[in-house]
Design a protein around this motif. Structure first.
Motif, mmCIF file in Angstrom:
data_model
loop_
_atom_site.group_PDB
_atom_site.id
_atom_site.type_symbol
_atom_site.label_atom_id
_atom_site.label_comp_id
_atom_site.label_asym_id
_atom_site.label_seq_id
_atom_site.Cartn_x
_atom_site.Cartn_y
_atom_site.Cartn_z
ATOM 1 N N SER A 52 4.706 22.750 -10.663
ATOM 2 C CA SER A 52 5.849 21.852 -10.619
ATOM 3 C C SER A 52 5.424 20.436 -10.990
ATOM 4 O O SER A 52 4.325 19.993 -10.629
ATOM 5 C CB SER A 52 6.475 21.836 -9.222
ATOM 6 N N THR A 53 6.333 19.721 -11.678
ATOM 7 C CA THR A 53 6.074 18.319 -11.979
ATOM 8 C C THR A 53 6.345 17.478 -10.735
ATOM 9 O O THR A 53 6.918 17.953 -9.745
ATOM 10 C CB THR A 53 6.969 17.841 -13.131
ATOM 11 N N ASP A 54 5.951 16.207 -10.780
ATOM 12 C CA ASP A 54 6.182 15.311 -9.642
ATOM 13 C C ASP A 54 7.676 15.155 -9.364
ATOM 14 O O ASP A 54 8.106 15.103 -8.209
ATOM 15 C CB ASP A 54 5.553 13.939 -9.915
ATOM 16 N N THR A 55 8.464 15.101 -10.428
ATOM 17 C CA THR A 55 9.912 14.953 -10.249
ATOM 18 C C THR A 55 10.500 16.171 -9.555
ATOM 19 O O THR A 55 11.328 16.053 -8.644
ATOM 20 C CB THR A 55 10.604 14.746 -11.604
ATOM 21 N N GLU A 56 10.061 17.355 -9.991
ATOM 22 C CA GLU A 56 10.566 18.574 -9.372
ATOM 23 C C GLU A 56 10.169 18.652 -7.906
ATOM 24 O O GLU A 56 10.960 19.068 -7.048
ATOM 25 C CB GLU A 56 10.041 19.796 -10.129
ATOM 26 N N LYS A 57 8.933 18.253 -7.592
ATOM 27 C CA LYS A 57 8.489 18.259 -6.201
ATOM 28 C C LYS A 57 9.334 17.312 -5.353
ATOM 29 O O LYS A 57 9.731 17.641 -4.233
ATOM 30 C CB LYS A 57 7.015 17.869 -6.126
ATOM 31 N N ARG A 58 9.612 16.117 -5.922
ATOM 32 C CA ARG A 58 10.420 15.153 -5.182
ATOM 33 C C ARG A 58 11.833 15.674 -4.955
ATOM 34 O O ARG A 58 12.402 15.547 -3.866
ATOM 35 C CB ARG A 58 10.458 13.827 -5.936
ATOM 36 N N LEU A 59 12.428 16.283 -5.990
ATOM 37 C CA LEU A 59 13.782 16.808 -5.861
ATOM 38 C C LEU A 59 13.853 17.948 -4.852
ATOM 39 O O LEU A 59 14.809 18.052 -4.068
ATOM 40 C CB LEU A 59 14.300 17.276 -7.223
#
Length: 317
Positions: A52-59
Motif C-alpha cells: 500500500s502507498t502512504d496515501t492508501e494507508k492514511r485513508l
C-alpha cells in the motif's frame, strides 16, 4: 541466408514451399500482447493487495476511525434532531402567541423554486415568460436609475437635508423586526388599532441612537402609554420618536448628533415585551419608518425587514 519450410505433395510427387497465411503472425502478436497484459494485471493485483502507498494507508486508517466513531454519533444525531424539532415547535408556538403569525422561515424573501414542475411546461412558454420578465425588469431598472439620477440632481443642486436614515439600534436582523405602521392587533385590547411606528425586538438595555442630527424637543417619563419617550426634531420638517425606553440619557433642548446614544430600550408604559417603538414624522404626519432604513442594511436584509414589518400581525404596544 533465409530458411524456408517445404512440404511434400504426395499427389504430384513434389516438394512445395509452405505458404504462411498473412493473419497468422498477426494473431501470434495479438496473443503475445494479451498474455502480457494478463500477466501485468495479475502482477498489479497481487502487488496492490500486499503493498500500500502512504496515501492508501492514511485513508484506511481514517476509514477505521470513522467506523469506530460513526456508531457513537448516530444516537447523538437522533437526540439533536429531536431537540431541534422540539425547539422549532416551541418557537413557533411562542411566536404565534405573541404575533398571531407563524415563525419566520430562514429567509422569507429568499429565492423560490420557480422552476418547480418546469418539465411539464412547454419550452416556448418558458422562453416567452422569461423574455417578458427580463424586459419588465430592464424597464424597472431604468426607472430606478432615473429616480436615483433625479435624487442625486436634487441633492447636488440644493441644500435639501437628508431624512433620518440610520438604524436606531445596532446589530438588528430581520427576525427582530416587528409590526410597522397601519392597523395592527393591540396585544392588550385584542382589537385592531392604528400603529404609527415600527417595533424592534431587542433586549432591555440595548443602546438606542439618534437617527439624524437634531434637537431634543421632548423628554417624557411615564409608566403608562408610550412610557419613557424621547422626541427629536430634525431639519426638513422631520421628527423621530423613541418609545418605551428603560433609561433616558438626554434632556429637552439638547442638540444631538447622528448616532448619539439617547437612551436604552425597555418596556416602560404599555409594552407587551421589551422592544423599541420607533416613529418617523414629516411635518407632523406619521411616516412608515421602514422606508428610511434601506441605506443601513444590505438589500437582502432590507427585503426581509420589509416583509416582516408588513406581515407581522400584532404590535408590541
Amino acid at each position: 541466408m533465409k530458411r524456408h519450410e517445404y512440404e511434400f505433395d504426395d499427389k504430384e510427387i513434389v516438394y512445395r514451399k509452405v505458404r504462411v497465411p498473412f493473419f497468422k503472425p498477426v494473431m501470434t502478436v495479438l496473443k503475445l500482447l494479451l498474455v502480457s497484459l494478463t500477466l501485468f494485471l495479475l502482477l498489479y493485483t497481487v502487488l496492490a493487495s500486499f503493498i500500500s502507498t502512504d496515501t492508501e494507508k492514511r485513508l484506511r486508517a481514517e476509514i477505521r476511525a470513522y467506523e469506530r466513531v460513526y456508531p457513537l454519533l448516530e444516537p447523538r444525531e437522533k437526540v439533536l434532531e429531536e431537540s431541534l424539532e422540539s425547539l422549532r415547535s416551541k418557537d413557533d408556538k411562542i411566536y404565534r402567541t405573541v404575533f398571531h403569525n407563524p415563525a419566520p422561515s430562514v429567509d422569507p424573501m429568499g429565492p423560490r423554486d420557480i422552476l418547480f414542475g418546469a418539465d411539464t411546461i412547454p419550452d416556448t412558454k418558458i422562453v416567452t415568460y422569461t423574455t417578458a420578465k427580463a424586459d419588465r425588469l430592464c424597464r424597472q431598472a431604468g426607472e430606478v436609475d432615473a429616480a436615483f439620477a433625479e435624487i442625486y440632481r436634487k441633492l447636488a443642486g440644493s441644500d435639501s437635508p437628508l431624512p433620518p436614515m440610520i438604524m436606531p439600534v445596532d446589530d438588528i436582523s430581520y427576525p427582530q423586526t416587528g409590526a410597522s405602521t397601519g392597523q395592527k392587533l393591540n396585544p392588550f385590547l385584542n382589537v385592531d388599532v392604528a400603529h404609527d411606528g415600527i417595533d424592534f425586538l431587542v433586549p432591555t438595555g440595548t443602546t438606542v441612537k439618534a437617527t439624524a442630527d437634531g434637537t431634543v424637543t421632548s423628554v417624557q417619563k411615564s409608566g403608562k402609554g408610550a412610557g419613557n419617550c424621547v422626541t427629536i426634531r430634525h431639519a426638513g420638517g422631520y421628527e423621530t420618536r423613541y418609545l418605551h425606553l428603560s433609561q433616558i440619557k438626554v434632556s429637552a433642548g439638547q442638540s444631538v448628533r447622528k448616532g448619539k446614544a439617547i437612551g436604552t430600550s425597555g418596556m416602560s408604559g404599555n409594552a407587551f415585551a421589551p422592544h423599541l417603538h420607533y416613529e418617523v414624522l414629516l411635518d407632523g404626519k406619521a411616516m412608515d419608518p421602514v422606508n428610511y432604513l434601506f441605506a443601513s442594511v444590505s438589500p437582502e436584509e432590507y427585503s426581509n425587514m420589509l416583509y416582516m414589518s408588513v406581515n407581522t400581525r400584532q404590535s408590541m404596544d
